[in-house]
Design a protein around this motif. Structure first.
Motif, PDB file in Angstrom:
ATOM      1  N   SER A 123       0.817  -1.210   0.000  1.00 58.69           N
ATOM      2  CA  SER A 123       0.000   0.000   0.000  1.00 58.69           C
ATOM      3  C   SER A 123       0.850   1.259   0.000  1.00 58.69           C
ATOM      4  O   SER A 123       2.016   1.244   0.399  1.00 58.69           O
ATOM      5  N   VAL A 124       0.224   2.343  -0.448  1.00 61.08           N
ATOM      6  CA  VAL A 124       0.790   3.678  -0.332  1.00 61.08           C
ATOM      7  C   VAL A 124      -0.025   4.496   0.669  1.00 61.08           C
ATOM      8  O   VAL A 124       0.280   5.645   0.947  1.00 61.08           O
ATOM      9  N   THR A 125      -1.071   3.904   1.193  1.00 59.87           N
ATOM     10  CA  THR A 125      -1.953   4.522   2.184  1.00 59.87           C
ATOM     11  C   THR A 125      -1.876   3.690   3.471  1.00 59.87           C
ATOM     12  O   THR A 125      -1.190   2.666   3.516  1.00 59.87           O
ATOM     13  N   PRO A 126      -2.584   4.081   4.535  1.00 57.76           N
ATOM     14  CA  PRO A 126      -2.608   3.247   5.753  1.00 57.76           C
ATOM     15  C   PRO A 126      -3.358   1.923   5.595  1.00 57.76           C
ATOM     16  O   PRO A 126      -3.374   1.116   6.529  1.00 57.76           O
ATOM     17  N   LEU A 127      -4.000   1.686   4.446  1.00 55.25           N
ATOM     18  CA  LEU A 127      -4.667   0.401   4.228  1.00 55.25           C
ATOM     19  C   LEU A 127      -3.647  -0.730   4.227  1.00 55.25           C
ATOM     20  O   LEU A 127      -2.478  -0.529   3.878  1.00 55.25           O
ATOM     21  N   VAL A 128      -4.094  -1.933   4.593  1.00 58.64           N
ATOM     22  CA  VAL A 128      -3.209  -3.093   4.516  1.00 58.64           C
ATOM     23  C   VAL A 128      -2.752  -3.310   3.087  1.00 58.64           C
ATOM     24  O   VAL A 128      -1.608  -3.697   2.841  1.00 58.64           O
ATOM     25  N   HIS A 129      -3.615  -3.047   2.133  1.00 59.36           N
ATOM     26  CA  HIS A 129      -3.180  -3.112   0.748  1.00 59.36           C
ATOM     27  C   HIS A 129      -4.062  -2.265  -0.164  1.00 59.36           C
ATOM     28  O   HIS A 129      -5.276  -2.236  -0.040  1.00 59.36           O
ATOM     29  N   ASP A 130      -3.386  -1.539  -1.043  1.00 61.36           N
ATOM     30  CA  ASP A 130      -4.037  -0.907  -2.183  1.00 61.36           C
ATOM     31  C   ASP A 130      -3.915  -1.840  -3.385  1.00 61.36           C
ATOM     32  O   ASP A 130      -4.720  -1.770  -4.311  1.00 61.36           O
ATOM     33  N   VAL A 131      -2.872  -2.678  -3.348  1.00 65.99           N
ATOM     34  CA  VAL A 131      -2.681  -3.667  -4.398  1.00 65.99           C
ATOM     35  C   VAL A 131      -2.138  -4.945  -3.769  1.00 65.99           C
ATOM     36  O   VAL A 131      -1.281  -4.899  -2.877  1.00 65.99           O
ATOM     37  N   ALA A 132      -2.676  -6.079  -4.183  1.00 69.49           N
ATOM     38  CA  ALA A 132      -2.107  -7.377  -3.833  1.00 69.49           C
ATOM     39  C   ALA A 132      -1.511  -7.950  -5.109  1.00 69.49           C
ATOM     40  O   ALA A 132      -2.139  -7.883  -6.173  1.00 69.49           O
ATOM     41  N   LEU A 133      -0.304  -8.485  -5.004  1.00 73.47           N
ATOM     42  CA  LEU A 133       0.379  -9.030  -6.171  1.00 73.47           C
ATOM     43  C   LEU A 133       0.719 -10.487  -5.905  1.00 73.47           C
ATOM     44  O   LEU A 133       1.398 -10.805  -4.924  1.00 73.47           O
ATOM     45  N   VAL A 134       0.228 -11.363  -6.764  1.00 70.92           N
ATOM     46  CA  VAL A 134       0.428 -12.802  -6.622  1.00 70.92           C
ATOM     47  C   VAL A 134       1.280 -13.284  -7.788  1.00 70.92           C
ATOM     48  O   VAL A 134       0.970 -12.987  -8.946  1.00 70.92           O
ATOM     49  N   THR A 135       2.354 -14.007  -7.500  1.00 70.46           N
ATOM     50  CA  THR A 135       3.181 -14.578  -8.567  1.00 70.46           C
ATOM     51  C   THR A 135       2.734 -16.008  -8.825  1.00 70.46           C
ATOM     52  O   THR A 135       2.535 -16.788  -7.899  1.00 70.46           O
ATOM     53  N   ARG A 136       2.577 -16.334 -10.114  1.00 69.68           N
ATOM     54  CA  ARG A 136       2.088 -17.648 -10.513  1.00 69.68           C
ATOM     55  C   ARG A 136       3.063 -18.258 -11.514  1.00 69.68           C
ATOM     56  O   ARG A 136       3.773 -17.551 -12.242  1.00 69.68           O
ATOM     57  N   ASP A 137       3.086 -19.588 -11.578  1.00 66.72           N
ATOM     58  CA  ASP A 137       3.881 -20.264 -12.593  1.00 66.72           C
ATOM     59  C   ASP A 137       3.264 -20.013 -13.965  1.00 66.72           C
ATOM     60  O   ASP A 137       2.042 -19.863 -14.093  1.00 66.72           O
ATOM     61  N   LYS A 138       4.098 -19.984 -15.011  1.00 66.46           N
ATOM     62  CA  LYS A 138       3.624 -19.704 -16.359  1.00 66.46           C
ATOM     63  C   LYS A 138       2.568 -20.703 -16.811  1.00 66.46           C
ATOM     64  O   LYS A 138       1.684 -20.380 -17.597  1.00 66.46           O
ATOM     65  N   GLU A 139       2.671 -21.945 -16.312  1.00 66.07           N
ATOM     66  CA  GLU A 139       1.716 -22.978 -16.707  1.00 66.07           C
ATOM     67  C   GLU A 139       0.335 -22.747 -16.082  1.00 66.07           C
ATOM     68  O   GLU A 139      -0.669 -23.326 -16.514  1.00 66.07           O
ATOM     69  N   GLU A 140       0.274 -21.914 -15.046  1.00 69.00           N
ATOM     70  CA  GLU A 140      -0.972 -21.736 -14.305  1.00 69.00           C
ATOM     71  C   GLU A 140      -1.897 -20.687 -14.909  1.00 69.00           C
ATOM     72  O   GLU A 140      -3.118 -20.731 -14.682  1.00 69.00           O
TER      73      GLU A 140
END
Length: 320
Positions: free
Chosen positions: A197-214
């Motif tokens: 986050s850029v704010t006091p929120l826990v997240h403004d964006v969540a980023l999940v990394t996945r395998d290319k096959e997924e």
């Protein structure tokens, strides 16, 4: 020279394969307000959003995200970010002021995850028609006009198959996001998912990394999220979705972020929307990111609630 900063999440530009279905979903079921229609693009916002829109909808051959908009802290930050990004070797597109209704001078670029971001500062905050205007001077529309009626746009959840180290480093060191919680592989430093986050929120964006096959493409949108005021609103949202014969996941509570959730998918675009409340705010300047191990993933995703159907909705993404 000061470091440019992002202030908040602004909007998502969404393309849908069935505009009619998407408009029914977002306007009647979710309850967003339409601020403008221009050249076939519909601009929507929640009753507590102040900017021109937090979502745009347009017809296309398939459902996908054109770009995700972020407002900077100052007007000078837009050009400062452009200089910074160019110095990092990124291609940056300049967007003339008001090309997008309600959005002033802007820049667009692809982040290492493959998603297209837009940064801007100048905005228009359109007045509301008298019959919809709130008597509260600090609120845009009357609340609870129709549908679920969320208060505001909250966050986006993105998936990528790109290199995790480069991606998380860019988000933090170049764009200025702070890592609040993260999921890592057991006995490894590799980050599988990060809440930033850029704010006091826990997240403004969540980023999940996945395998290319997924995932079928390297950059995906898992969901956009709208905020409601309390847990009863989430339960009410579940009833509304079932009354419209829309499959849901939840209600439940996340361990990561401690928020109550409900997932429902727009039948027109395939975009999943999370109805979201609770959680906590972070005001500590020395916050240490909370680490979760991969073996705790199921518990991290769901503290209690509909964990079985969540396994299916977690797999669902659209191109971004």
């Amino acid at each position: 020279m000061s470091i440019p900063e992002i202030a908040k999440l602004g909007y998502v530009a969404l393309v849908t394969s069935d505009l009619e279905k998407s408009l029914v979903f977002f306007k009647e079921v979710l309850g967003l307000e339409e601020t403008e229609v221009l050249d076939g693009v519909h601009y929507l916002r929640a009753w507590g959003d102040f900017e021109h829109h937090s979502l745009s909808l347009e017809q296309g051959e398939r459902g996908y995200v054109r770009h995700i908009g972020w407002r900077t802290k100052g007007k000078e930050d837009v050009l400062a970010f452009k200089d910074l990004l160019v110095s990092k070797g990124l291609e940056v597109e300049s967007i003339a002021p008001w090309t997008t209704p309600g959005i002033g001078e802007a820049i667009r670029f692809k982040v290492p995850s493959g998603h297209t971001f837009e940064l801007y500062y100048d905005v228009k905050k359109p007045q509301v028609q008298e019959h919809r205007r709130s008597v509260l001077k600090n609120q845009t529309y009357k609340a609870w006009a129709k549908g679920i009626s969320p208060r505001r746009f909250d966050h986006v959840n993105l998936h990528t198959s790109e290199d995790w180290q480069q991606t998380y480093q860019f988000f933090q060191e170049v764009l200025g996001f702070k890592l609040r919680e993260y999921l890592k592989k057991d006995h490894s430093d590799q980050i599988l998912a990060g809440w930033m986050s850029v704010t006091p929120l826990v997240h403004d964006v969540a980023l999940v990394t996945r395998d290319k096959e997924e995932i079928p493409t390297k950059a995906r949108l898992h969901h956009i999220s709208y905020w409601v005021d309390d847990s009863q609103d989430v339960l009410r949202a579940a009833d509304i979705c079932k009354e419209h014969n829309l499959p849901i996941c939840g209600p439940g509570k996340h361990s990561i972020s401690q928020a109550l959730y409900l997932y429902v998918t727009d039948p027109g675009s395939g975009c999943t929307v999370e109805i979201f409340t609770g959680g906590y705010l972070i005001f500590e300047p020395d916050w240490e990111p909370v680490a979760w191990n991969e073996s705790e993933r199921a518990f991290g995703n769901t503290y209690w609630g509909d964990s079985i159907s969540k396994k299916e909705i977690v797999k669902h993404t659209i191109e971004a």
